[in-house]
Design an enzyme around this catalytic site. Sequence first.
Site, PDB file in Angstrom:
ATOM      1  N   ARG A 193       3.018   9.569  -7.180  1.00 26.17           N
ATOM      2  CA  ARG A 193       3.271   8.136  -7.018  1.00 26.17           C
ATOM      3  C   ARG A 193       4.688   7.971  -6.495  1.00 26.17           C
ATOM      4  O   ARG A 193       5.616   8.558  -7.012  1.00 26.17           O
ATOM      5  CB  ARG A 193       3.107   7.393  -8.341  1.00 26.17           C
ATOM      6  N   GLU A 211      12.128   6.676  -6.488  1.00 21.83           N
ATOM      7  CA  GLU A 211      11.871   8.093  -6.769  1.00 21.83           C
ATOM      8  C   GLU A 211      10.440   8.461  -6.385  1.00 21.83           C
ATOM      9  O   GLU A 211       9.582   7.600  -6.193  1.00 21.83           O
ATOM     10  CB  GLU A 211      12.093   8.415  -8.251  1.00 21.83           C
ATOM     11  N   ASN A 224       7.233  10.620  -7.931  1.00 23.98           N
ATOM     12  CA  ASN A 224       6.706  11.206  -9.169  1.00 23.98           C
ATOM     13  C   ASN A 224       5.638  12.212  -8.781  1.00 23.98           C
ATOM     14  O   ASN A 224       4.614  11.811  -8.221  1.00 23.98           O
ATOM     15  CB  ASN A 224       6.059  10.128 -10.032  1.00 23.98           C
ATOM     16  N   SER A 241       1.420   7.899 -13.881  1.00 20.96           N
ATOM     17  CA  SER A 241       0.413   7.189 -14.670  1.00 20.96           C
ATOM     18  C   SER A 241       0.144   5.778 -14.155  1.00 20.96           C
ATOM     19  O   SER A 241       0.740   5.338 -13.181  1.00 20.96           O
ATOM     20  CB  SER A 241       0.835   7.159 -16.141  1.00 20.96           C
ATOM     21  N   LYS A 288      14.865  15.285  -9.313  1.00 24.65           N
ATOM     22  CA  LYS A 288      15.836  14.405  -8.666  1.00 24.65           C
ATOM     23  C   LYS A 288      16.682  15.199  -7.673  1.00 24.65           C
ATOM     24  O   LYS A 288      17.128  14.666  -6.655  1.00 24.65           O
ATOM     25  CB  LYS A 288      16.736  13.745  -9.728  1.00 24.65           C
ATOM     26  N   LYS A 301      21.770  10.321 -12.160  1.00 23.91           N
ATOM     27  CA  LYS A 301      20.439  10.735 -12.615  1.00 23.91           C
ATOM     28  C   LYS A 301      20.389  12.203 -13.020  1.00 23.91           C
ATOM     29  O   LYS A 301      20.728  13.068 -12.209  1.00 23.91           O
ATOM     30  CB  LYS A 301      19.415  10.536 -11.488  1.00 23.91           C
ATOM     31  N   GLU A 356      12.323  12.893 -16.434  1.00 25.34           N
ATOM     32  CA  GLU A 356      11.317  11.911 -16.030  1.00 25.34           C
ATOM     33  C   GLU A 356      11.058  10.973 -17.196  1.00 25.34           C
ATOM     34  O   GLU A 356      11.328  11.310 -18.332  1.00 25.34           O
ATOM     35  CB  GLU A 356       9.969  12.595 -15.742  1.00 25.34           C
ATOM     36  N   GLY A 357      10.462   9.845 -16.892  1.00 24.91           N
ATOM     37  CA  GLY A 357       9.933   9.005 -17.968  1.00 24.91           C
ATOM     38  C   GLY A 357      10.796   7.815 -18.328  1.00 24.91           C
ATOM     39  O   GLY A 357      10.478   7.078 -19.256  1.00 24.91           O
ATOM     40  N   ARG A 392       5.222  -2.861 -11.303  1.00 24.06           N
ATOM     41  CA  ARG A 392       5.813  -3.091 -12.630  1.00 24.06           C
ATOM     42  C   ARG A 392       6.964  -4.068 -12.469  1.00 24.06           C
ATOM     43  O   ARG A 392       7.806  -3.878 -11.599  1.00 24.06           O
ATOM     44  CB  ARG A 392       6.344  -1.791 -13.215  1.00 24.06           C
TER      45      ARG A 392
HETATM   46  P1  ADP Z   1      12.395   8.303 -14.117  1.00 27.81           P
HETATM   47  O1  ADP Z   1      11.899   9.604 -13.625  1.00 27.81           O
HETATM   48  O2  ADP Z   1      13.091   8.369 -15.417  1.00 27.81           O
HETATM   49  O3  ADP Z   1      11.339   7.224 -14.025  1.00 27.81           O
HETATM   50  P2  ADP Z   1      13.734   6.774 -12.007  1.00 27.81           P
HETATM   51  O4  ADP Z   1      14.481   7.336 -10.874  1.00 27.81           O
HETATM   52  O5  ADP Z   1      12.441   6.115 -11.696  1.00 27.81           O
HETATM   53  O6  ADP Z   1      13.561   7.929 -13.080  1.00 27.81           O
HETATM   54  O7  ADP Z   1      14.658   5.746 -12.768  1.00 27.81           O
HETATM   55  C1  ADP Z   1      14.209   4.935 -13.855  1.00 27.81           C
HETATM   56  C2  ADP Z   1      14.470   3.455 -13.558  1.00 27.81           C
HETATM   57  O8  ADP Z   1      15.858   3.254 -13.254  1.00 27.81           O
HETATM   58  C3  ADP Z   1      13.723   2.925 -12.337  1.00 27.81           C
HETATM   59  O9  ADP Z   1      12.437   2.480 -12.701  1.00 27.81           O
HETATM   60  C4  ADP Z   1      14.619   1.797 -11.871  1.00 27.81           C
HETATM   61  O10 ADP Z   1      14.386   0.617 -12.637  1.00 27.81           O
HETATM   62  C5  ADP Z   1      16.001   2.305 -12.215  1.00 27.81           C
HETATM   63  N1  ADP Z   1      16.604   2.979 -11.031  1.00 27.81           N
HETATM   64  C6  ADP Z   1      16.477   4.256 -10.653  1.00 27.81           C
HETATM   65  N2  ADP Z   1      17.133   4.521  -9.512  1.00 27.81           N
HETATM   66  C7  ADP Z   1      17.711   3.375  -9.139  1.00 27.81           C
HETATM   67  C8  ADP Z   1      18.559   2.977  -8.047  1.00 27.81           C
HETATM   68  N3  ADP Z   1      18.925   3.845  -7.111  1.00 27.81           N
HETATM   69  N4  ADP Z   1      18.964   1.688  -8.000  1.00 27.81           N
HETATM   70  C9  ADP Z   1      18.607   0.794  -8.956  1.00 27.81           C
HETATM   71  N5  ADP Z   1      17.838   1.092 -10.011  1.00 27.81           N
HETATM   72  C10 ADP Z   1      17.380   2.371 -10.128  1.00 27.81           C
HETATM   73 MG    MG Z   2      10.522   6.255 -12.438  1.00 28.13          MG
END
Ligand code: ADP
Ligand code: MG
Length: 412
Positions: A48, A66, A68, A73, A243, A301, A305-306, A384
């Site tokens: 995803r 990102e 996935n 899910s 990441k 980051k 994940e999660g 979401r």
């Molecule tokens: P995870 O693998 O923990 O889901 P993400 O990269 O999706 O990692 O980050 C989790 C949440 O943080 C995202 O759903 C988003 O709301 C926020 N986020 C992540 N990267 C960014 C970014 N570059 N700018 C703004 N918000 C971010």
């Molecule tokens: Mg995410």
Amino acid sequence: MVHAIAQNQEYLEQTLSETAQADPDFTGRLFTMLQNTKPTDIQLALCRYDYFITQKDDAHELRMVEMNCISASFAGLSSKTTELHRHLSKHPSCEFPISQTQLPENDALARLSNGIAVAHQMFIDRYKPSLPTVVLMVIQPDERNVFDQYMIQSELWNTHNITVVRLSLSNLCTNGWVDDTGIFCLKHDGVSADEVAVSIVYFRAGYVPDDYPSEKEWSAREMLEKSRAVKCPSVAMQLVGTKKIQQVLDKEGQVERFLPDKADSDAVRSTFAGQYSLSMKDDVEQTIRMALERPENFVLKPQREGGGNNLYGDNLKKALETMTPSQRAAYVLMERISPVTVENVVVRNGEHERATVVSELGIFGVHVVEDDQVVSYAAGALLRSKASSHDDGGVAAGVAVLDSPLLVEWPM
Ligand code: ADP
Ligand code: MG
């Protein structure tokens, strides 16, 4: 692109070796597993790709948050959310005139399940297991997102006549073994057989360190990896989702290396936000200075994940000021995306409230591979939404809610 990277073990090893050392108990363990296992003939990934929508002048753009590559899910629940919104929009009490074409259909559940069914049949045709053959869903022992998983299980049973067995990594140690031909088998207390073969190992667990509380869970994972069963995803594909790989892809020439067609690579690259290495091998002084001067413009980051793991603002600043260079290498720095906000109504625990929300759009992708034949297709969407005041946190964390896209003329 993700499949091409997963195939290139040398690239993965070179790109991730330092990250594996900086995060030895998790990324490091997966990295060692990668070095000790061979790719299977059939491969399946259900990914995803998550985006925010940003606005620059009058133009809207997608920015990738990102990718996935494991346990992506909500295909089941997002399909239901679309149905719910389509149902409600037709209700006489709906205050807004919404046509059904503004609520695009969402076939995530059917399409993801179809990918599993296709790979399952490929496995049966190729290896002709003598035992009845099932799909194994590897789950967390205290899983809360069960209904999303049950929907896939029901869809596979109802539409494809495929049985799904749900077990945790710790159950597998006592119930599973690899036979002489490499087929992963399970003790099964079903009506028709007390032993079954496994075609697909669909991981809905195994993506966070907590899923491996002891060596037992790691040895179950290793046993699965060494078997012929199709792992969804393979350990290589799981590592493509780190990441670190996503940060490296932002460097010049990296997407292009895996997507030689210029129109494709330009389209993918146009969604990228800036990402910066914190590797000891790179000159990171300028990157760190830039982040410390304007921490509000960045996200730090780790290889996790999660949701709930990223650092923002003061926490980001403190971490960059106090971490050793080798600790820092386990992180990447990403430009902070500012998504468009929308006034909306959020329903949670039976209560509704008005809120200014941001929405994250996930596009599912199914990748089925047999030998050199790659079939990839888009497979529906997840939306979401969460109050714009929250930095991080998903649906499972109780911050975001499930939503579905409404297509409108902009500005509204
Ligand atoms: P995870 O693998 O923990 O889901 P993400 O990269 O999706 O990692 O980050 C989790 C949440 O943080 C995202 O759903 C988003 O709301 C926020 N986020 C992540 N990267 C960014 C970014 N570059 N700018 C703004 N918000 C971010
Ligand atoms: Mg995410």
